[in-house]
Design a protein around this motif. Sequence first.
Motif: not given
Lengths: 247, 483
Positions: A91-97, A143-144, B453, B456
């Motif tokens: 999982e990567v917070e803040g990064v949209s898929y 997020f991813l 990220g 963000k």
Amino acid sequence: MPLLEIKNLRTSIGKREILKGVNLTIEAGTTHVIMGPNGSGKSTLSNVIVGNPLYQVSEGEILFKGKNLVEMTPDIRANEGVFMAFQNPVEVEGVSYASFLKQALNAKRAYLNLPPLDAMHFLKHIKMRAEALNISNDLLKRFLNVGFSGGEKKRMETLQMAVLEPDFCILDELDSGLDVDALKEVSVGVNLMKEKQRAFLLITHYEKLLEYVKPDFVHILKDGRLVQSGGKELADKVYKEGFGVFE
Amino acid sequence: MSKEEFISKIKRLSEEKYQYGFASDIDSNTAPKGLSEDIIRFISAQKKEPEWLLERRLKAYRHWLTLEEPHHWGKISYPPIDYQDIYYYASPKKQNAPKSLDEVDPDLLEAYKKLGIPLKEQEVLAGVAVDAVFDSVSVATTYKDRLKKMGIIFCSMGEAVQEYPELIKEYMGTVVPYMDNYFACLNSAVFSDGTFVYIPKGVRSPMDLSSYFRMNTKKAGQFERTLIVADEDSYVSYLEGCTAPQRDENQLHGAVVEIVVKDRAEVKYSTVQNWFPGDKNGQGGIYNFVTKRGVCFDDAKLSWTQVETGSAITWKYPSCVLKGDRSRGEFYSVALTNNYQQADTGTKMIHLGKETSSLIISKGISAGNSNSTYRGLVRFSKNAKNAKNSSKCDSLLIGNKCGAHTVPVFEDASKTAVLEHEATTSKISEDQLFYLEQRGLTEEQATALIVNGFCKEVMQKLPMEFAVEAVSLIGLTLEGSVG
């Protein structure tokens, strides 16, 4: 030339040797399965092919289209066309898929000296594939992998595969944590991807997946060595008799 | 410093005669190196300032002489600065008050272009009014006329002193008084130029106001002074962006930003700071010692958003004095340090009025051998009844040689304050990096993606055109941080 050729591969984690001389040849257009008991080295094999830095190759070669992968960094291997669907996608917070997928696709295009896809063409590219895999747009906006169910994560791995169009796909325990319905859905995605220039390597210790994704070859990995290879009937044998009968 | 040393320093500095004969140098519009009352008089004369302003400068200078340089403060340390080895006033040659961009020196325009600030295109495309500060003098201001029709004043500080002296006299120094701190005091004495913004009552600025600062002349210490006054019921969003070409020697930057937010007004102040951070061995780079503060009256709102990736040393605490009842202060910060950079940044939320509220979101990222500190003060005065603050401070470490520190201080004299505070420290995991690399991203790209990220929450507070720049900045700053 075979798509992938593994020659006398020996690897270790620290001092412990895991793979003790693996030989395997995979031709384009074929689907292979590696089965084996826990600790036999299945996951090691897949991680070594994609270049996970946790594993050291002490001997041997992994030739992909004639080039030795062992000498390449993981990103180069990926851009050459080697893909692994992870057992536990991170999982990567803040990064949209969607933005992650766009960056990955454009990294590959840059490697192939192709111009990057702009937002519009990229959206078209993924939308088509997401629809084919019956994946809702909502997942792409999140997020991813963050807060995804096990099944969602695995389905998204197949979407990534469809988007990046690799020539060699490793599916590491694709079936783990999936119920039958989810497994069916994921398998549909894999079967859609089957093409003559592409090969698959499935890692599993559970034969259920093979009802949906039909393998051409089955290999039994035990204690760091491939002890037997054959067709689908080998998987049936495992199902009936367990791994004990293979030496 | 002992008392004797102190007195001799003052004596030396005040007796020091100007030794370069700058009357003959006036053509170059550059004051010689060094600092003295004569230099200050020169700056003030060059700018044709009124007597009261010169007096203020001299008063600040005399006070500054009594102060000691705080060169070991917090987590920051640096060798003492030789203030006599700095140019305090430099303006680009051929500067002849251009009336339009066509009259601007083509070399300057070229320099901006290299920095990615094509004024001409910006004027057409971005809809952003730009007050560009090249070294110390504004050379181009756009959109001024359109704003003027709405009564909005957006001009260089130099111009404001000439055109709106009463406003400057009324507000300058009211938020950051000259005796506030060492560098603010120095700025008050020698400030060269900067920006003045006034938004009249009830007016919403139709566009983001943007000022790009840039340092060019060798050893030109920059001391901008920015003053923003948002009158009652007004709104403005102000963008400050900074770039500087590579330099071997340290440059001092000691800006002061003052913001006055009157009743029910709102000001958003966004900064992207990417000055030269020094090379990978820690040589060179900008010292960024800035004082930024705003005061909010009843029901007013001030929000600071900053992305700090540059400078060898960053030392700033954009603050809100919540003077009016129900006023609100916000602080969103990303501070990214690499190599040998040091950043000590945070905010002060001073709650004076009733039911005031504040929000702090800070993201610190440290890579290489760098050190990043969040330092924050949230103070509730006795009269700040039923005020509240929420603070969230996250740190992300890249590698094993960097440091991240969080120093939050809370003081509650009101006894009714509601406080929420949350702090985390994490490292980028090997699993995350490997996953992204397996999808074709280099280790650096993967790191930048994870860092973006992580930031963000703050990045999305930036105006669109800034956000794009900030995302690529993060990638640039992280170059060489991995592998």
